[in-house]
Design an enzyme around this catalytic site. Structure first.
Site, PDB file in Angstrom:
ATOM      1  CG  HIS A 182      58.346  22.607  19.991  1.00 16.86           C
ATOM      2  ND1 HIS A 182      57.258  22.003  20.554  1.00 16.86           N
ATOM      3  CD2 HIS A 182      58.581  23.894  20.855  1.00 16.86           C
ATOM      4  CE1 HIS A 182      56.576  22.763  21.531  1.00 16.86           C
ATOM      5  NE2 HIS A 182      57.276  23.994  21.433  1.00 16.86           N
ATOM      6  CB  CYS A 237      52.886  19.801  21.434  1.00 17.08           C
ATOM      7  SG  CYS A 237      53.677  20.934  20.219  1.00 17.08           S
ATOM      8  CB  CYS A 245      55.394  19.277  16.724  1.00 21.54           C
ATOM      9  SG  CYS A 245      56.447  20.348  17.619  1.00 21.54           S
ATOM     10  CD  GLU A 279      58.728  17.480  18.383  1.00 19.30           C
ATOM     11  OE1 GLU A 279      59.448  18.342  18.955  1.00 19.30           O
ATOM     12  OE2 GLU A 279      57.820  17.029  18.985  1.00 19.30           O
TER      13      GLU A 279
END
Length: 156
Positions: A52, A82, A85, A54
């Protein structure tokens, strides 16, 4: 620079993810007004469910600092993080999280659950939501609209 200026940079990274066929999410890590980490979604390209935006930005920032603790850093991301993360943000000791669009399906900063407000956890990141939310949301909406259109034209 302002939160909006930094979010514009994250939006540019999100746009790059979209061009690569990835869900358009971009992120940057800032410490002392310097961008020390950048990321855009890449789970498809990297064959990695943890890729992801992040996570990629935090990995780059940690390498830059030579420390997995990102104390005093701000993470800017175009979409509400999410649970995965959010956990990484807390473990990294990010001081501040700034995100654009809320995520009503997997958002872990208040939309579905709020891990950032969980008092039993030992680190608490300051959260600022809704920065350039309209632009961040529009990028996602346009991406998924185009994807649905392409699928309807090519159902195979």
């Amino acid at each position: 620079m302002t939160d909006e200026n930094y979010m514009q940079i994250a939006l540019a990274l999100a746009s790059q993810a979209a061009l690569n066929g990835e869900v358009p999410v971009g992120a940057i890590v800032v410490k002392d007004s310097e961008i020390i980490g950048r990321g855009s979604n890449a789970p498809i390209a990297q064959h990695d469910p943890t890729a992801h935006a992040e996570i990629i930005a935090m990995r780059e920032a940690a390498a830059h600092l030579g420390n997995y603790r990102l104390v005093g850093c701000t993470l800017y991301v175009t979409l509400e993080p999410c649970a995965m993360c959010t956990g990484a943000i807390q473990h990294a000791r990010i001081a501040r999280l700034v995100y654009g669009a809320s995520d009503p399906k997997t958002g872990a900063c208040g939309s579905v659950i709020n891990l950032m407000a969980e008092t039993k956890l030992n680190h608490h990141t300051e959260v600022c939501s809704g920065v350039l939310a309209e632009a961040c949301g529009a990028l996602l909406t346009d991406f998924f609209r185009a994807r649905r259109l392409a699928k309807s034209l090519n159902p195979d």
